[in-house]
Design an enzyme around this catalytic site. Structure first.
Site, PDB file in Angstrom:
ATOM      1  N   HIS A  18       0.841  -1.191  -0.012  1.00 46.78           N
ATOM      2  CA  HIS A  18       0.001   0.170   0.107  1.00 46.78           C
ATOM      3  C   HIS A  18       0.842   1.275  -0.124  1.00 46.78           C
ATOM      4  O   HIS A  18       0.723   2.395  -0.786  1.00 46.78           O
ATOM      5  CB  HIS A  18      -0.902  -0.043   1.247  1.00 46.78           C
ATOM      6  CG  HIS A  18      -1.956  -1.042   1.406  1.00 46.78           C
ATOM      7  ND1 HIS A  18      -1.933  -1.722   2.594  1.00 46.78           N
ATOM      8  CD2 HIS A  18      -2.858  -1.267   0.497  1.00 46.78           C
ATOM      9  CE1 HIS A  18      -3.037  -2.660   2.449  1.00 46.78           C
ATOM     10  NE2 HIS A  18      -3.596  -2.666   1.126  1.00 46.78           N
ATOM     11  N   LYS A  42     -15.960  -7.241   6.721  1.00 50.86           N
ATOM     12  CA  LYS A  42     -14.440  -7.914   6.641  1.00 50.86           C
ATOM     13  C   LYS A  42     -13.990  -8.253   8.050  1.00 50.86           C
ATOM     14  O   LYS A  42     -13.181  -8.758   7.995  1.00 50.86           O
ATOM     15  CB  LYS A  42     -13.807  -7.195   5.894  1.00 50.86           C
ATOM     16  CG  LYS A  42     -13.758  -7.138   4.437  1.00 50.86           C
ATOM     17  CD  LYS A  42     -12.479  -6.846   3.634  1.00 50.86           C
ATOM     18  CE  LYS A  42     -12.275  -7.069   1.907  1.00 50.86           C
ATOM     19  NZ  LYS A  42     -11.072  -6.777   1.687  1.00 50.86           N
ATOM     20  N   ARG A  91      -2.773  -6.847  -8.346  1.00 52.18           N
ATOM     21  CA  ARG A  91      -1.440  -7.524  -8.107  1.00 52.18           C
ATOM     22  C   ARG A  91      -1.543  -8.769  -9.039  1.00 52.18           C
ATOM     23  O   ARG A  91      -0.553  -9.002  -9.601  1.00 52.18           O
ATOM     24  CB  ARG A  91      -1.558  -8.204  -6.566  1.00 52.18           C
ATOM     25  CG  ARG A  91      -1.279  -7.232  -5.658  1.00 52.18           C
ATOM     26  CD  ARG A  91      -1.992  -7.484  -4.089  1.00 52.18           C
ATOM     27  NE  ARG A  91      -3.318  -7.614  -4.056  1.00 52.18           N
ATOM     28  CZ  ARG A  91      -4.139  -7.544  -3.086  1.00 52.18           C
ATOM     29  NH1 ARG A  91      -3.371  -7.886  -1.851  1.00 52.18           N
ATOM     30  NH2 ARG A  91      -5.321  -7.520  -3.308  1.00 52.18           N
ATOM     31  N   SER A 129      -2.848  -7.459   3.270  1.00 49.08           N
ATOM     32  CA  SER A 129      -3.193  -7.425   4.417  1.00 49.08           C
ATOM     33  C   SER A 129      -3.539  -8.919   5.056  1.00 49.08           C
ATOM     34  O   SER A 129      -3.049  -9.174   6.158  1.00 49.08           O
ATOM     35  CB  SER A 129      -4.011  -6.318   4.916  1.00 49.08           C
ATOM     36  OG  SER A 129      -3.693  -5.093   4.294  1.00 49.08           O
TER      37      SER A 129
HETATM   38  P1  ADP Z   1      -9.728  -3.987  -0.002  1.00 51.51           P
HETATM   39  O1  ADP Z   1     -10.574  -4.563   1.022  1.00 51.51           O
HETATM   40  O2  ADP Z   1     -10.645  -2.668  -0.471  1.00 51.51           O
HETATM   41  O3  ADP Z   1      -9.290  -4.916  -0.833  1.00 51.51           O
HETATM   42  P2  ADP Z   1      -6.958  -3.578   0.900  1.00 51.51           P
HETATM   43  O4  ADP Z   1      -6.778  -2.578   2.053  1.00 51.51           O
HETATM   44  O5  ADP Z   1      -6.955  -4.880   1.071  1.00 51.51           O
HETATM   45  O6  ADP Z   1      -8.681  -3.190   0.539  1.00 51.51           O
HETATM   46  O7  ADP Z   1      -6.327  -3.101  -0.529  1.00 51.51           O
HETATM   47  C1  ADP Z   1      -6.629  -1.507  -0.938  1.00 51.51           C
HETATM   48  C2  ADP Z   1      -6.108  -1.373  -2.447  1.00 51.51           C
HETATM   49  O8  ADP Z   1      -4.486  -1.455  -2.264  1.00 51.51           O
HETATM   50  C3  ADP Z   1      -6.757  -2.403  -3.279  1.00 51.51           C
HETATM   51  O9  ADP Z   1      -6.657  -1.761  -4.558  1.00 51.51           O
HETATM   52  C4  ADP Z   1      -5.450  -3.378  -3.369  1.00 51.51           C
HETATM   53  O10 ADP Z   1      -5.723  -3.993  -4.626  1.00 51.51           O
HETATM   54  C5  ADP Z   1      -4.398  -2.891  -3.285  1.00 51.51           C
HETATM   55  N1  ADP Z   1      -3.305  -3.582  -2.646  1.00 51.51           N
HETATM   56  C6  ADP Z   1      -3.211  -4.170  -1.530  1.00 51.51           C
HETATM   57  N2  ADP Z   1      -2.149  -4.749  -1.480  1.00 51.51           N
HETATM   58  C7  ADP Z   1      -1.180  -4.446  -2.559  1.00 51.51           C
HETATM   59  C8  ADP Z   1       0.132  -4.476  -2.803  1.00 51.51           C
HETATM   60  N3  ADP Z   1       0.806  -5.405  -2.256  1.00 51.51           N
HETATM   61  N4  ADP Z   1       0.505  -3.799  -4.011  1.00 51.51           N
HETATM   62  C9  ADP Z   1      -0.042  -2.984  -4.680  1.00 51.51           C
HETATM   63  N5  ADP Z   1      -1.470  -2.969  -4.383  1.00 51.51           N
HETATM   64  C10 ADP Z   1      -1.898  -3.469  -3.297  1.00 51.51           C
END
Ligand code: ADP
Length: 159
Positions: A18, A42, A91, A129
């Protein structure tokens, strides 16, 4: 014209993946609003307040990035923040179907807001995450994947 982009997610917790996306888009748009969804469905491990505080502290060096918590519809929050762009990270192919569906729906709800996808850096493409939470809950080492403040937050919560 200045462009504000909103980068939404659950950020439970914020990872280096992130952080990488936030840093890269901070150079592409004038303002970035990193918007943290309460997302009760979630059942997040960290509270909305904890997730917001961590991201705020960790992203402080990026002067054009603001962190806000939110409830409700993303397009409404985006409009309130005067954001014309929604940023999402991609990803793997596994992210694609879901992200296309959400982007299509958001476009239907507000066609003035464009969704932009950022390709994950190769070194973070495997990082999520949920994987970080899983490893941390089994006392594994996640120091490579999160900021030291997140490590401390895990220690406090897991005891
Ligand atoms: P959500 O519950 O909306 O998927 P996340 O916190 O998991 O929220 O992810 C937020 C955003 O960041 C999403 O667009 C996800 O694809 C992106 N994201 C998560 N991990 C990574 C990573 N390792 N590299 C690039 N983008 C990421």
């Amino acid at each position: 014209m200045e462009i504000t982009a909103i980068y939404p997610g659950t950020f439970d917790p914020i990872t280096v993946g992130h952080m990488d996306v936030a840093e890269r888009v901070s150079g592409m748009f004038d303002h970035i609003v990193l918007a943290i969804a309460r997302n009760p469905s979630k059942k997040p491990f960290f509270t909305l307040e904890e997730r917001t505080e961590l991201a705020t502290e960790i992203l402080k060096p990026l002067s054009n990035v603001t962190v806000i918590p939110f409830d409700g519809l993303l397009v409404n929050v985006a409009a309130e923040a005067k954001a014309s762009v929604i940023v999402r990270g991609l990803r793997a192919v596994s992210d694609f179907d879901y992200e296309m569906q959400i982007a299509g729906m958001n476009r239907k709800l507000n066609s003035d807001i464009e969704t932009v996808f950022i390709a994950a850096a190769q070194e973070y493409a495997f990082l999520s995450s949920s994987i970080v939470r899983e490893i941390a809950s089994h006392q594994g080492d996640v120091s490579e994947f999160v900021h030291p403040m997140v490590l401390d937050a895990f220690k406090r919560k897991l005891g």
